[in-house]
Design an enzyme around this catalytic site. Structure first.
Site, PDB file in Angstrom:
ATOM      1  N   ARG A  70       0.808  -1.244   0.000  1.00 16.81           N
ATOM      2  CA  ARG A  70       0.000   0.000   0.000  1.00 16.81           C
ATOM      3  C   ARG A  70       0.836   1.286   0.000  1.00 16.81           C
ATOM      4  O   ARG A  70       1.346   1.684  -0.996  1.00 16.81           O
ATOM      5  CB  ARG A  70      -1.002   0.011   1.182  1.00 16.81           C
ATOM      6  CG  ARG A  70      -1.794  -1.276   1.388  1.00 16.81           C
ATOM      7  CD  ARG A  70      -2.735  -1.571   0.263  1.00 16.81           C
ATOM      8  NE  ARG A  70      -3.632  -2.668   0.597  1.00 16.81           N
ATOM      9  CZ  ARG A  70      -4.204  -3.464  -0.310  1.00 16.81           C
ATOM     10  NH1 ARG A  70      -3.981  -3.279  -1.576  1.00 16.81           N
ATOM     11  NH2 ARG A  70      -5.009  -4.438   0.051  1.00 16.81           N
TER      12      ARG A  70
ATOM     13  N   HIS B  44      -2.133 -16.646  -7.106  1.00 11.08           N
ATOM     14  CA  HIS B  44      -3.190 -17.169  -6.210  1.00 11.08           C
ATOM     15  C   HIS B  44      -4.241 -18.066  -6.884  1.00 11.08           C
ATOM     16  O   HIS B  44      -5.408 -17.725  -6.947  1.00 11.08           O
ATOM     17  CB  HIS B  44      -3.880 -16.019  -5.469  1.00 11.08           C
ATOM     18  CG  HIS B  44      -4.221 -14.802  -6.281  1.00 11.08           C
ATOM     19  ND1 HIS B  44      -4.866 -14.858  -7.484  1.00 11.08           N
ATOM     20  CD2 HIS B  44      -3.997 -13.491  -6.039  1.00 11.08           C
ATOM     21  CE1 HIS B  44      -5.025 -13.638  -7.946  1.00 11.08           C
ATOM     22  NE2 HIS B  44      -4.500 -12.790  -7.092  1.00 11.08           N
TER      23      HIS B  44
ATOM     24  N   GLU C 220       0.759  -7.706 -10.752  1.00  7.06           N
ATOM     25  CA  GLU C 220      -0.201  -8.635 -11.270  1.00  7.06           C
ATOM     26  C   GLU C 220      -1.140  -7.920 -12.209  1.00  7.06           C
ATOM     27  O   GLU C 220      -1.630  -6.826 -11.910  1.00  7.06           O
ATOM     28  CB  GLU C 220      -0.979  -9.334 -10.137  1.00  7.06           C
ATOM     29  CG  GLU C 220      -1.728  -8.385  -9.221  1.00  7.06           C
ATOM     30  CD  GLU C 220      -2.606  -9.140  -8.197  1.00  7.06           C
ATOM     31  OE1 GLU C 220      -2.657  -8.694  -7.060  1.00  7.06           O
ATOM     32  OE2 GLU C 220      -3.229 -10.145  -8.532  1.00  7.06           O
TER      33      GLU C 220
ATOM     34  N   ASP D 299      -0.198 -13.274  -0.866  1.00  3.23           N
ATOM     35  CA  ASP D 299      -1.131 -12.248  -1.337  1.00  3.23           C
ATOM     36  C   ASP D 299      -1.570 -11.371  -0.165  1.00  3.23           C
ATOM     37  O   ASP D 299      -2.757 -11.094   0.012  1.00  3.23           O
ATOM     38  CB  ASP D 299      -2.343 -12.863  -2.061  1.00  3.23           C
ATOM     39  CG  ASP D 299      -3.196 -11.809  -2.760  1.00  3.23           C
ATOM     40  OD1 ASP D 299      -2.741 -10.655  -2.903  1.00  3.23           O
ATOM     41  OD2 ASP D 299      -4.335 -12.132  -3.154  1.00  3.23           O
TER      42      ASP D 299
HETATM   43  C1  NCD Z   1      -5.911  -7.573  -3.457  1.00  2.00           C
HETATM   44  C2  NCD Z   1      -5.774  -6.166  -2.888  1.00  2.00           C
HETATM   45  O1  NCD Z   1      -6.505  -5.843  -1.930  1.00  2.00           O
HETATM   46  O2  NCD Z   1      -4.923  -5.402  -3.336  1.00  2.00           O
HETATM   47  N1  NCD Z   1      -7.122  -8.163  -3.001  1.00  2.00           N
HETATM   48  C3  NCD Z   1      -7.425  -9.481  -2.969  1.00  2.00           C
HETATM   49  O3  NCD Z   1      -8.565  -9.826  -2.640  1.00  2.00           O
HETATM   50  N2  NCD Z   1      -6.539 -10.404  -3.227  1.00  2.00           N
HETATM   51  C4  NCD Z   1      -5.822  -7.534  -4.932  1.00  2.00           C
HETATM   52  C5  NCD Z   1      -5.547  -8.882  -5.551  1.00  2.00           C
HETATM   53  O4  NCD Z   1      -4.541  -9.543  -5.226  1.00  2.00           O
HETATM   54  O5  NCD Z   1      -6.303  -9.305  -6.398  1.00  2.00           O
HETATM   55 ZN    ZN Z   2      -2.627  -9.463  -5.163  1.00  2.00          ZN
HETATM   56 ZN    ZN Z   3      -4.960 -10.781  -7.310  1.00  2.00          ZN
END
Ligand code: NCD
Ligand code: ZN
Ligand code: ZN
Length: 356
Positions: free
Chosen positions: A22, A168, A110, A229
């Site tokens: 972030r 993922h 990604e 992730d």
């Molecule tokens: C991820 C995010 O919040 O940035 N969210 C998720 O549900 N995995 C984005 C992503 O990896 O697709």
């Molecule tokens: Zn992601």
């Molecule tokens: Zn993703």
């Protein structure tokens, strides 16, 4: 100290190739500082951060800006992917070249096929034909409503285009398709451990049925990479449906515990959380305890089992879906030969980590 026995198993430190740290306008959720500290406590020495920040990482200026933040604030080694959007595909090669005068870009991605930062299959194909770089894809078809079919369909279409790394993966079918191709795959702790009946919080790709989850677990050996992730959101945002879970601190500790219990083989864990991440993402001096490589390792005392508690973790969000699950956290972590963590104390300052 003299005469004191070290009780522990030395493991190569983890490489988590899928985190969302972030910063910028979403610093209240996580920053490179808090995310990398969380990673360090989880035995991770290197991360690949994702470009869907606000603002997103889609040109060299913003890429360099983020790397400057990382240089001052990361506890562990840090690398960053370049995002692909409709508006930068024509210049993607040029942008990549400019960035790579100063940094190593692990991958483009990604790449999203749905939602805010999404591109069409056609644009993805154009990017694939333009660059030699690894491209990582969040494979969910934009027009398929069934979520199992959405993943399978997106993977099938991408495999026709060329070689990718698939983030993922949550279905056994998609995992098998990738396994029988030149492309590579990644699985997460949450899709392996939880089905949609157990956890109501949202994530993309969605948690599947327990039957589908069990099929994924049975096919774990086909996955190239295990990655968290790590996608932090505040509890308030979760109640409003924001998708994603934090996980960079708990992945290695949970899976080391499972290896100790005999649920998985320790060699498979090292392969999927260290060796293959280094190989597939091109980190030449990382990935194995070997002469010539950086001395990045974590010492785990197998007797120190303890339940995961959100209050003990270091992500800004303060919650975890793994509350109460057993884990073994590393008691020592070494990065490039230097001891950086010992018995819960961090021995270096922020900025110690190397920006790649
Ligand atoms: C991820 C995010 O919040 O940035 N969210 C998720 O549900 N995995 C984005 C992503 O990896 O697709
Ligand atoms: Zn992601
Ligand atoms: Zn993703």
């Amino acid at each position: 100290k003299k005469g004191k026995n070290v009780n522990g198993i030395i493991m190569p430190a983890g490489i988590d190739v899928h985190v969302h740290f972030r910063d910028f306008k979403e610093s209240y959720k996580e920053t490179i500082e808090s995310g990398s500290l969380s990673a360090l406590y989880g035995g991770v020495c290197l991360v690949v951060d994702q470009p869907n920040t606000n603002p997103p990482i889609v040109d060299e200026d913003i890429y360099f800006k983020r790397m400057n933040i990382a240089r001052k604030s990361t506890y562990i080694d840090y690398s960053l992917n370049l995002g692909l959007v409709e508006s930068n595909v024509d210049k993607i090669d040029e942008i990549l070249k400019k960035i790579e005068e100063n940094h190593y870009v692990p991958a483009i991605g990604e790449v999203f096929l749905r939602g805010k930062m999404s591109v069409s299959y056609k644009t993805l194909e154009r990017a694939r034909k333009t660059v030699d770089k690894l491209i990582t894809v969040h494979a969910e078809d934009p027009n398929e409503e069934d979520d199992v079919a959405a993943e399978v369909k997106a993977v099938e279409r991408c495999l026709k285009i060329g070689k990718f790394h698939f983030c993922h993966i949550s279905t056994a079918k998609a995992l098998d398709l990738i396994y029988n191709s030149e492309s590579t795959s990644e699985v997460t702790p949450h899709h392996l451990l939880y089905s949609r009946e157990i956890i109501k919080f949202k994530v993309n790709p969605s948690l599947k049925s327990n039957e589908e989850r069990v099929a994924l677990v049975r096919n774990f050996h086909k996955a190239d990479i295990l990655a968290s992730d790590h996608a932090p959101h505040t509890l308030e945002e979760k109640r409003e449906g924001a998708p994603g879970f934090p996980g960079v601190e708990t992945t290695y500790p949970m899976f080391f515990y499972m290896a100790k219990k005999g649920y998985i083989r320790i060699n498979d864990l090292v392969e999927k959380f260290v060796v293959n991440p280094a190989k597939i993402f091109g980190f030449n001096n990382y990935g194995e305890i070997e002469v010539g490589n950086y001395a990045n390792f974590a010492v785990f005392d197998p007797h120190r089992e303890k339940p995961i508690r959100a209050r003990d973790l270091h992500s800004k969000v303060g919650w975890t879906i793994y509350e109460g699950l057993m884990a073994i956290f590393p008691k020592e972590v070494y990065i490039r030969g230097e001891k950086v963590l010992e018995d819960g104390d961090v021995l270096v300052d922020k900025g110690f980590g190397k920006v790649i």
